[in-house]
Design a protein around this motif. Structure first.
Motif, PDB file in Angstrom:
ATOM      1  N   ASN A  37       0.827  -1.213   0.000  1.00 36.43           N
ATOM      2  CA  ASN A  37       0.000   0.000   0.000  1.00 36.43           C
ATOM      3  C   ASN A  37       0.855   1.254   0.000  1.00 36.43           C
ATOM      4  O   ASN A  37       0.525   2.231  -0.679  1.00 36.43           O
ATOM      5  CB  ASN A  37      -0.947  -0.008   1.200  1.00 36.43           C
ATOM      6  CG  ASN A  37      -2.051  -1.029   1.059  1.00 36.43           C
ATOM      7  OD1 ASN A  37      -2.368  -1.457  -0.046  1.00 36.43           O
ATOM      8  ND2 ASN A  37      -2.627  -1.436   2.164  1.00 36.43           N
ATOM      9  N   LEU A  38       1.954   1.229   0.739  1.00 36.84           N
ATOM     10  CA  LEU A  38       2.853   2.390   0.736  1.00 36.84           C
ATOM     11  C   LEU A  38       3.468   2.615  -0.637  1.00 36.84           C
ATOM     12  O   LEU A  38       3.586   3.756  -1.103  1.00 36.84           O
ATOM     13  CB  LEU A  38       3.956   2.203   1.781  1.00 36.84           C
ATOM     14  CG  LEU A  38       3.534   2.328   3.246  1.00 36.84           C
ATOM     15  CD1 LEU A  38       4.719   2.048   4.151  1.00 36.84           C
ATOM     16  CD2 LEU A  38       2.970   3.708   3.525  1.00 36.84           C
ATOM     17  N   GLU A  39       3.842   1.515  -1.296  1.00 31.53           N
ATOM     18  CA  GLU A  39       4.394   1.642  -2.648  1.00 31.53           C
ATOM     19  C   GLU A  39       3.351   2.195  -3.609  1.00 31.53           C
ATOM     20  O   GLU A  39       3.656   3.056  -4.442  1.00 31.53           O
ATOM     21  CB  GLU A  39       4.894   0.284  -3.138  1.00 31.53           C
ATOM     22  CG  GLU A  39       6.133  -0.209  -2.423  1.00 31.53           C
ATOM     23  CD  GLU A  39       6.487  -1.638  -2.778  1.00 31.53           C
ATOM     24  OE1 GLU A  39       5.810  -2.238  -3.648  1.00 31.53           O
ATOM     25  OE2 GLU A  39       7.438  -2.173  -2.185  1.00 31.53           O
ATOM     26  N   PHE A  40       2.115   1.719  -3.488  1.00 32.52           N
ATOM     27  CA  PHE A  40       1.048   2.223  -4.349  1.00 32.52           C
ATOM     28  C   PHE A  40       0.830   3.713  -4.116  1.00 32.52           C
ATOM     29  O   PHE A  40       0.664   4.482  -5.072  1.00 32.52           O
ATOM     30  CB  PHE A  40      -0.253   1.456  -4.088  1.00 32.52           C
ATOM     31  CG  PHE A  40      -1.421   2.008  -4.833  1.00 32.52           C
ATOM     32  CD1 PHE A  40      -1.583   1.748  -6.178  1.00 32.52           C
ATOM     33  CD2 PHE A  40      -2.353   2.802  -4.177  1.00 32.52           C
ATOM     34  CE1 PHE A  40      -2.656   2.267  -6.867  1.00 32.52           C
ATOM     35  CE2 PHE A  40      -3.428   3.331  -4.860  1.00 32.52           C
ATOM     36  CZ  PHE A  40      -3.585   3.065  -6.212  1.00 32.52           C
ATOM     37  N   LEU A  41       0.814   4.122  -2.840  1.00 32.86           N
ATOM     38  CA  LEU A  41       0.629   5.540  -2.541  1.00 32.86           C
ATOM     39  C   LEU A  41       1.777   6.389  -3.089  1.00 32.86           C
ATOM     40  O   LEU A  41       1.564   7.502  -3.569  1.00 32.86           O
ATOM     41  CB  LEU A  41       0.484   5.747  -1.031  1.00 32.86           C
ATOM     42  CG  LEU A  41      -0.825   5.270  -0.418  1.00 32.86           C
ATOM     43  CD1 LEU A  41      -0.779   5.416   1.099  1.00 32.86           C
ATOM     44  CD2 LEU A  41      -1.999   6.044  -0.986  1.00 32.86           C
ATOM     45  N   ALA A  42       2.981   5.871  -3.024  1.00 30.60           N
ATOM     46  CA  ALA A  42       4.126   6.607  -3.568  1.00 30.60           C
ATOM     47  C   ALA A  42       3.986   6.770  -5.077  1.00 30.60           C
ATOM     48  O   ALA A  42       4.246   7.856  -5.620  1.00 30.60           O
ATOM     49  CB  ALA A  42       5.423   5.887  -3.230  1.00 30.60           C
ATOM     50  N   LYS A  43       3.556   5.691  -5.756  1.00 32.81           N
ATOM     51  CA  LYS A  43       3.347   5.791  -7.210  1.00 32.81           C
ATOM     52  C   LYS A  43       2.232   6.770  -7.531  1.00 32.81           C
ATOM     53  O   LYS A  43       2.339   7.553  -8.477  1.00 32.81           O
ATOM     54  CB  LYS A  43       3.021   4.421  -7.791  1.00 32.81           C
ATOM     55  CG  LYS A  43       4.190   3.478  -7.830  1.00 32.81           C
ATOM     56  CD  LYS A  43       3.784   2.121  -8.377  1.00 32.81           C
ATOM     57  CE  LYS A  43       4.943   1.146  -8.347  1.00 32.81           C
ATOM     58  NZ  LYS A  43       4.538  -0.201  -8.804  1.00 32.81           N
ATOM     59  N   ALA A  44       1.142   6.728  -6.762  1.00 29.56           N
ATOM     60  CA  ALA A  44       0.025   7.644  -7.000  1.00 29.56           C
ATOM     61  C   ALA A  44       0.459   9.083  -6.779  1.00 29.56           C
ATOM     62  O   ALA A  44       0.087   9.976  -7.547  1.00 29.56           O
ATOM     63  CB  ALA A  44      -1.148   7.288  -6.091  1.00 29.56           C
ATOM     64  N   LYS A  45       1.262   9.299  -5.747  1.00 25.50           N
ATOM     65  CA  LYS A  45       1.748  10.653  -5.476  1.00 25.50           C
ATOM     66  C   LYS A  45       2.647  11.130  -6.614  1.00 25.50           C
ATOM     67  O   LYS A  45       2.556  12.278  -7.055  1.00 25.50           O
ATOM     68  CB  LYS A  45       2.509  10.685  -4.158  1.00 25.50           C
ATOM     69  CG  LYS A  45       2.970  12.055  -3.756  1.00 25.50           C
ATOM     70  CD  LYS A  45       3.667  12.041  -2.410  1.00 25.50           C
ATOM     71  CE  LYS A  45       4.148  13.429  -2.047  1.00 25.50           C
ATOM     72  NZ  LYS A  45       4.893  13.434  -0.798  1.00 25.50           N
ATOM     73  N   SER A  46       3.489  10.236  -7.091  1.00 22.86           N
ATOM     74  CA  SER A  46       4.367  10.578  -8.207  1.00 22.86           C
ATOM     75  C   SER A  46       3.543  10.914  -9.450  1.00 22.86           C
ATOM     76  O   SER A  46       3.830  11.901 -10.138  1.00 22.86           O
ATOM     77  CB  SER A  46       5.310   9.412  -8.496  1.00 22.86           C
ATOM     78  OG  SER A  46       6.038   9.643  -9.664  1.00 22.86           O
ATOM     79  N   GLN A  47       2.527  10.100  -9.724  1.00 20.28           N
ATOM     80  CA  GLN A  47       1.671  10.356 -10.884  1.00 20.28           C
ATOM     81  C   GLN A  47       0.930  11.675 -10.722  1.00 20.28           C
ATOM     82  O   GLN A  47       0.808  12.446 -11.678  1.00 20.28           O
ATOM     83  CB  GLN A  47       0.675   9.201 -11.065  1.00 20.28           C
ATOM     84  CG  GLN A  47      -0.157   9.297 -12.308  1.00 20.28           C
ATOM     85  CD  GLN A  47       0.666   9.176 -13.575  1.00 20.28           C
ATOM     86  OE1 GLN A  47       1.719   8.577 -13.587  1.00 20.28           O
ATOM     87  NE2 GLN A  47       0.171   9.768 -14.635  1.00 20.28           N
TER      88      GLN A  47
END
Length: 124
Positions: free
Chosen positions: A62-72
């Motif tokens: 979930n943290l990795e997904f949030l980091a990707k979403a933030k980057s996007q």
């Protein structure tokens, strides 16, 4: 008369032996029940450790997904800012140019999304 003392001593020692046997047997049953409770606790502890490790893995995902979403999200914000400054800077620019830029960005997002879906299907 000494026989009476001997009989009383034998009866007393017999009573002590009987009481000791009773106490030992009750302590054995209590020990068995405690042993069973410990075994149940150990199994529950192992199951909790497994659940905790799975939870930690899921949390990391979930943290990795949030980091990707933030980057996007940051990419999109930068892109919108770029279009905004382009419109402001180019006095001769029209709304049509801005719409074309936004439309090309949407097409790029669609292509990226399709590529991601295709890659995820290939992994399966």
């Amino acid at each position: 008369m000494s026989y009476i003392y001997i009989i009383i001593a034998v009866l007393a020692s017999g009573g002590y032996v009987a009481y000791s046997s009773y106490k030992i047997s009750s302590l054995k049953t209590e020990n068995q029940s405690l042993s069973q409770a410990i075994q149940v606790s150990l199994r529950a502890n192992k199951e909790l450790e497994i659940a905790l490790s799975e939870s930690e893995i899921e949390h990391q995902k979930n943290l990795e997904f949030l980091a990707k979403a933030k980057s996007q999200n940051e990419k999109e914000r930068v892109y919108v800012e770029k279009i905004k400054y382009k419109i402001i800077k180019d006095n001769n620019g029209t709304c049509l140019n801005a719409i074309n830029d936004v439309f090309s960005r949407l097409q790029q997002q669609t292509r990226d999304s399709n590529n991601t879906k295709a890659k995820s299907k290939e992994r399966l």
